[in-house]
Design a protein around this motif. Structure first.
Motif: not given
Ligand code: ATP
Ligand code: MG
Lengths: 256, 444
Positions: A108-110, A167-168, B217-220
């Motif tokens: 979720l952080l981003w 989640a994102g 793949f989570l944006g990081y």
């Protein structure tokens, strides 16, 4: 093209070779906004490779990929993710040592805008905690909240994988064989979950289970040997002679 | 979610429970010089406190970020040498820079060097990272000999910490004054490093350590996450370097060398990379071994090496891991189950280790003592190192101790398993979770 008619995802002459072997041999496909699209095909057809190209895991050898009209050429997976595309993996890909809750919180952080902050305490954010707990509730893992993700059962890990993926808040969700290796009841549970969490989103799904495919998908593409041999509504694809011959007949028989 | 559950939802922030360990530790550090007031003790404690900061900084890489560095002393050295030069410069030009602020500049220079090196070394966390760190370590070690103006060559760079005006009447002439300066920075740095691990950057460092691909793949960007940890680690290593400059008033190439880099890896691993407090234990134990055991025997490094190998092989979680293995037993109130089995195994094991140490000491004395000097004293016993009996005794004690320990080890393991297993009838509520998850796991 106006934004409302622009496809969510557009593949245009996409190719991929590993060494001399061409695995994806010119794929054209347009997936509309809010569509649930299933990609089926025999083992080794190149379905996962197609996913890997779209999500930036591998560079393509030719052609174009456009997400909401933006060319994805040369973009890293994290950049593509930030553009609103999120995926799950055929082989469960989670953070096994972190707790279930932390797995979800990290995903979720981003989108919650924390980026690389080193001045916020994650546990101090009510918004973050609540959002993570809401996801846990959705994927039915609230009772497992504080266990390391690695000790969950296979079906639970698959549910968590989906939870992390959605989640994102990405609006294009790609799931690679979400029900592979599951019992009937577990499959039903995951299908319900997918239906629930992808409302209003574009879903692209690789799946072998024909029951799942025909139950969920608005449209189906059949990938055989790196080429799409048919795309269309489930009933059209089912009756397509080429598909019957190449793939579906055998698969349907095996299903019975 | 209902309103009630929302308002009842606890947000773990600063509570009495999680502030307590910090307050107790700080208080303990404040009174420590009253318990050990000898000058030699304070010297050891100063060394220890600086090592703790360095080890915690190192663990931001190794434990939190999964990056194995063989050259982290360069960031300590960068901070240290810079502080030394600032100290001398400020003295020459009588600038109003109070000494207690100096370590901050050490941190800034450690950070500066880390931002440069990290820009290319954090691309991956694996072998490439380790090799680059080794290369940079070697490079700066070579520079320390070549660039005499900055590193002082063989003699090093001396400085005088009493340069400036007294800081609120404190001149930092005495070790005890330096002690309080160091522990101020120790508590501050440790707290900041702990808080870092609770921020998005710190949490993602763990995520990238465990599964860099998924994090992408989570944006990081895994690389950016590593880079941030790397820079933060360089900053705190630099602070440790600044304190070292103040404490020693002379720095040489050794203070950024590969030996020190290896030492901090050993310390951190020994203490345990899996828990925040692990490196603290490692630093305390190692400093004690080095100073106290180092006074007793020239072979101290052999023992530390053996301890390290044993830790890597049998307790990869380090001291902290061994301690935390007992947390479930403590929670269940079953620690007393362990007392007798532990005594039965650990006492013979202790004698076996001591016997082996005695054997090595005798061999060493036989080989290396001056010709004709055959008397030696270990374990409060004086004897002739060339006679057979003492050697035979040490071998005997080792073999018997080892045999006894080995014989009772399975009982000890069984006792430990019993101590972490909740009682069946009484512990129904405590046991609910594991039993529940087993049923689920079995059903799938
Ligand atoms: N990184 C790679 N390097 C070389 N060949 C690869 C690579 N990834 C996939 N392939 C090959 O590409 C072909 C297609 O693989 P892919 O995993 O895309 O198939 P799939 O349709 O997902 O099959 P399945 O249904 O078994 O998951 C296979 O022959 C595979 O061996
Ligand atoms: Mg596949």
């Amino acid at each position: 093209m106006s934004t409302s008619t622009m496809p969510a995802l557009e593949l245009d002459g996409l190719r991929k070779s590993f060494g001399k072997t061409e695995i994806i041999r010119g794929v054209d496909l347009a997936i509309g906004r809010g569509e649930r699209h299933a990609i089926i095909g025999p083992n080794g057809a190149g379905k996962s490779t197609l996913f890997n190209l779209i999500t930036g895991r591998f560079p393509n050898s030719g052609g174009h990929i456009r997400l909401h009209g933006n060319d994805l050429a040369g973009r890293q997976p994290f950049e593509i993710n930030r553009m609103g595309l999120s995926r799950s993996f055929q082989i469960t890909n989670i953070f096994p040592k972190m707790t279930v809750f932390e797995n979800v919180r990290c995903s979720l952080l981003w989108t919650k805008g924390y980026k690389y902050s080193f001045w916020h305490m994650v546990s101090r954010s009510r918004d973050l905690t609540q959002a993570a707990e809401a996801i846990l509730e959705q994927i039915n893992l609230t009772a497992r909240r504080d266990l390391p993700a690695g000790v969950l059962s296979y079906a639970e890990q698959r549910a968590l994988e989906i939870g992390i993926t959605i989640a994102g808040g990405a609006d294009v969700i790609m799931l690679d064989e979400p029900t592979a290796g599951m019992s009937h009841s577990e499959t039903d549970y995951i299908v319900e979950l997918i239906r629930k969490v992808t409302v209003g989103k574009t879903l692209i799904m690789v799946e072998h289970d024909m029951g799942v495919v025909f139950g969920l998908a608005d449209r189906i593409s059949v990938l055989v040997y790196g080429e799409i041999i048919a795309t269309g509504k489930p009933e059209d694809v089912r009756s397509d002679a080429k598909v019957q011959e190449a793939y579906l007949g055998a698969a349907l028989e095996a299903d019975h | 979610m209902s309103d009630i559950s929302q308002s009842a939802m606890k947000l773990p922030g600063i509570t009495a429970a999680n502030a307590a360990p910090w307050l107790i530790a700080t208080l303990f550090l404040l009174v420590l010089p009253f318990i050990f007031s000898a000058n030699s003790a304070i010297t050891i404690m100063n060394q220890m406190a600086i090592t703790i900061i360095f080890a915690l900084a190192y663990n931001m890489l190794l434990g939190q970020g999964g990056m194995l560095s063989f050259g982290h002393a360069v960031y300590l050295g960068a901070g240290g040498f810079m502080c030394m030069h600032i100290m001398n410069y400020v003295e020459d030009y009588s600038l109003p820079l109070p000494l207690p602020l100096l370590p901050l500049f050490g941190g800034i220079f450690g950070l500066g060097l880390a931002t440069i090196v990290g820009a290319f070394s954090t691309r991956s966390a694996g072998t490439v990272f380790a090799m680059i760190s080794l290369g940079i370590g070697e490079l700066l070690a070579a520079c320390s000999i070549i660039i005499v103006a900055f590193f002082g060559g063989e003699e090093g760079i001396p400085g005088d910490r009493t340069y400036g005006l007294p800081f609120f009447g404190v001149e930092f002439l005495q070790q005890i004054e330096v002690y309080y300066l160091i522990i101020f920075w120790l508590v501050l740095s440790a707290l900041l490093m702990f808080l870092f691990s609770r921020t998005p950057a710190g949490r993602m460092a763990n995520a990238v350590r465990d599964n860099p691909e998924r994090a992408e793949f989570l944006g990081y960007s895994a690389r950016r996450v590593r880079y941030i940890s790397f820079c933060a680690s360089g900053f705190f290593a630099g602070i440790a370097g600044g304190l070292l400059a103040i404490n020693l008033e002379i720095l040489t190439g050794e203070d950024l060398g590969l030996l020190l880099s290896g030492e901090i890896l050993l310390i951190t691993f020994l203490g345990g990379v899996g828990f925040f407090f692990g490196p603290i234990i490692g630093a305390i134990v190692f400093t004690l071994l080095k100073t106290v055991l180092g006074l007793e025997t020239e072979l101290w490094q052999l023992y530390v090496g053996a301890l390290f190998v044993a830790t890597v092989m049998y307790f990869p979680g380090g001291f902290a891991g061994v301690l935390m293995m007992h947390a479930p037993s403590a929670k269940l109130g079953k620690l007393k189950l362990l007392v007798v089995p532990y005594i039965k195994t650990l006492v013979p094991a202790f004698f076996a280790v001591m016997g082996a140490a005695g054997f090595f000491e005798i061999m060493f004395h036989m080989r290396h003592a001056a010709v004709g000097e055959e008397e030696m004293t270990i374990f409060w016993t004086t004897f002739n190192s060339h006679s057979v009996l003492p050697t035979a005794v040490t071998i005997g004690v080792t073999v018997v101790g080892f045999w006894l320990a080995k014989r009772s080890a399975p009982d000890m393991a069984a006792a430990w398993h019993a101590s972490i297993t909740p009682n069946k009838p009484a512990g129904a509520s405590a046991g609910e979770r594991p039993a529940d998850s087993q049923a689920q796991g079995g059903g799938s």
